[in-house]
Design a protein around this motif. Structure first.
Motif, short mmCIF file in Angstrom:
data_model
loop_
_atom_site.label_atom_id
_atom_site.label_comp_id
_atom_site.label_asym_id
_atom_site.label_seq_id
_atom_site.Cartn_x
_atom_site.Cartn_y
_atom_site.Cartn_z
N SER A 343 0.89 -1.21 -0.03
CA SER A 343 -0.05 0.02 0.04
C SER A 343 1.03 1.24 0.02
N ALA A 347 0.32 3.78 -3.18
CA ALA A 347 -0.07 5.14 -2.70
C ALA A 347 0.83 6.51 -3.45
N HIS A 385 -2.43 -4.02 -9.50
CA HIS A 385 -1.79 -2.90 -9.47
C HIS A 385 -0.78 -2.64 -10.89
#
Length: 586
Positions: A343, A347, A385
């Motif tokens: 994450s 991000a 992703h």
């Protein structure tokens, strides 16, 4: 012919079988098609023709290999079919730890390369701490049977022949214990006298974060890199456990552990990036400091790793939770899978790869159910992703006592799901292992390895990143809870005994068939010994003299199997643990 009648690995993204095609002596037409995806290929078999279209040399090689798998299952006629295939991940890697005891022989490396080629792995990393023969550092590697520059060049040539990129992997910050234990290097340690971790004293592992130590580590990298074709390098930097507890304590108190870590990481990254290297680093430390990720040098890649399958959180007792926190692990995310692991990088838009594992270390005989779920989770998150790389790790904690063939099923599955997750998540791994990995016409080897690699979860104990059977033998009990279950352990012993009989009756025809049998028997016997010890812990009567005799015999099997696969240096890491166990019986 139905799709399910063909046993293929990896299964292609798309395949449609519509009937019987031409005879198998029909020549294959090969046509380059740059409009196909990178590494991709199409196959069309009509009533009269067989055509392979490919995007590039990799696509041509993979397409030809799939055609050969189909031909081997088509005695007289090709099936009439169409195939369209391409990879989910452009880079599909395998990393083998060669620094925890086991340094493979050239024959073992050749066997591994054949397996990597089978499942379309296109990158190979050998994780090193002290097992490369650096010119001016013989005292570090003298007893480790290290790879020489000639070994690396030989391996690089073999990899290139198969379209595999051989990548240097040298830790440069943490996990430097094999260096820091020597007086010559002791002054470089963050905490020279060592530290406590998971309830045990550990010798110094982490370099003090100084410009001088960065220069020292970069000199190692510069000596290593000329032996590789690739300009890619993994510099490690994981698990810097002592940081802030010794020489850097004042700096960490003033600025925080994360900023001091990031500063030293940048000292290592920037000179290499400036020279045009493609630099990777393990992402575990910086992931705990997401605010620092945007400040990292551009051009590098974080490798995000986690090895436990996603599942409901474990209600660990507080002493175990404290040990996790001491090691820099967040108990809340230990079994949460890859999403929280990646994450911070996702991000920030910082490039990252996903790195699951074979789940064979700290096990003797594997944890295939955990491995498959971990490998699938990595593929799901990585694909979501849009990451470039998927790196299957195969570690060797505490003496690397699991033999290579224990890792073969998980490696095969990981290669398949990294090529095409949707087509391979329900792969019949037993059939694949029988046909392509061990070439066992009796059909025993695949199911045997699967059964052995599932017994770990039935002992009554809960463990983290380990099998209770391994924990029982090695004494690495810091993250264990529960009580041994007599019924479950009795079943485990019976299952292992049955597996040992099946291994003896199997007829593998692979090039290393005798070695495979011997090393699997040794590994299964070690696991069985662990189950016997847990029975004794549960209050069952287990004769100590019989335990001593069983261990002595099993250790000799382990020694003999090791000698056929691995160089002699490093075996003592595991043997020292087994010798301590033998002392208990005296």
């Amino acid at each position: 012919m139905a799709t399910t009648e063909l046993i293929l690995v990896p299964r292609p993204q798309r395949i449609d079988i519509t009937g019987q095609g031409p005879t198998v002596d029909t020549p294959v037409q090969r046509l380059a098609d740059p409009g196909l995806p990178d590494e991709g290929f199409d196959i069309e078999i009509t009533d009269t023709t067989v055509t392979l279209r490919y995007a590039d040399p990799a696509g041509a090689r993979y397409g030809a290999a799939l055609l050969e798998q189909i031909r081997q299952q088509s005695p007289a006629h090709w099936p009439r079919l169409t195939v369209s295939d391409w990879p989910d991940f452009p880079i599909r890697g395998y990393m083998l730890d060669i620094s925890r005891g086991r340094v493979p022989t050239r024959d073992t490396l050749s066997r591994l390369l054949d397996l990597l080629d089978l499942v379309r792995i296109n990158q190979f990393q050998l994780y090193t701490e002290h097992t490369f023969a650096y010119a001016d550092h013989e005292e570090v590697w003298r007893d480790a049977s290290p790879l020489s520059p000639d070994d690396v060049r030989w391996l690089d040539d073999r990899c290139a022949d198969k379209g595999i990129e051989l990548v240097a992997n040298q830790n440069t910050f943490g996990h430097m214990e094999h260096w820091l234990k020597h007086p010559t290097y002791r002054h470089r340690a963050e905490l020279p006298d060592g530290f406590e971790l998971f309830g045990q004293h550990r010798s110094a592992t982490t370099l003090e974060p100084t410009p001088e130590n960065a220069e020292f580590a970069l000199e190692l990298v510069e000596e290593l890199m000329p032996h590789f074709r690739s300009r890619r390098i993994n510099i490690g930097c994981d698990e810097t456990w002592e940081l802030g507890r010794g020489a850097s304590a004042e700096a960490v108190a003033d600025h925080g552990r994360g900023p001091i870590y990031a500063e030293h990481l940048s000292r290592l990254l920037e000179p290499l990036l400036d020279k045009g290297y493609l630099v990777q680093f393990w992402g575990d430390i910086i992931a705990h400091h997401p605010e620092l990720v945007p400040q990292l040098p551009t051009g590098a890649t974080a490798v995000a790793w986690t090895y436990e399958a996603p599942r409901e959180p474990v209600d660990w007792p507080e002493p175990v939770l404290a040990r996790f926190r001491e090691a820099g692990l967040d108990p809340a995310t230990l079994t949460a899978g890859f999403e929280p692991t990646v994450s911070a990088f996702a991000a920030a838009g910082y490039p990252f790869w996903v790195a699951p594992g074979t789940s064979t270390w700290r096990s003797f005989i594997g944890r295939i159910d955990n491995a498959k779920a971990n490998l699938v989770d990595a593929a799901e998150v990585g694909r979501r992703h849009g990451v470039e790389g998927y790196l299957i790790t195969d570690w060797g904690d505490l003496g690397h006592m699991q033999p290579p063939s224990v890792s073969f099923p998980a490696l095969t599955f990981g290669g398949a799901v990294s090529w095409s997750l949707d087509a391979n998540r329900d792969l019949d791994l037993d059939e694949i292992v029988n046909r392509y990995v061990f070439e066992d016409a009796t059909g025993r080897m695949g199911p045997v390895l699967d059964r052995l690699a599932r017994v770990w979860s039935r002992s009554g104990l809960t463990t983290f990143n380990a099998s209770p059977l391994f924990v029982s033998v090695t004494g690495a009990r810091a993250t264990v809870m529960g009580a041994p279950d007599v019924a479950g352990l009795s079943e485990i012993i019976a299952d292992i005994d049955e597996a040992l009989a099946d291994i003896a009756d199997a007829e593998p025809q692979c090039v290393d068939s005798r070695i495979v049998r011997d090393e699997l028997i040794a590994a299964a016997r070690l696991a069985r010994h662990g189950a016997l010890r847990l029975l004794a812990d549960a209050g069952e009567t287990v004769d100590r003299a019989e335990l001593a005799a069983d261990l002595a015999e099993t250790v000799e099997l382990h020694r003999a199997a090791w000698a056929t696969r691995s160089r002699p240096g490093g075996i003592e890491v595991g043997l020292d643990l087994l010798d301590k166990l033998a002392d208990e019986y005296r």
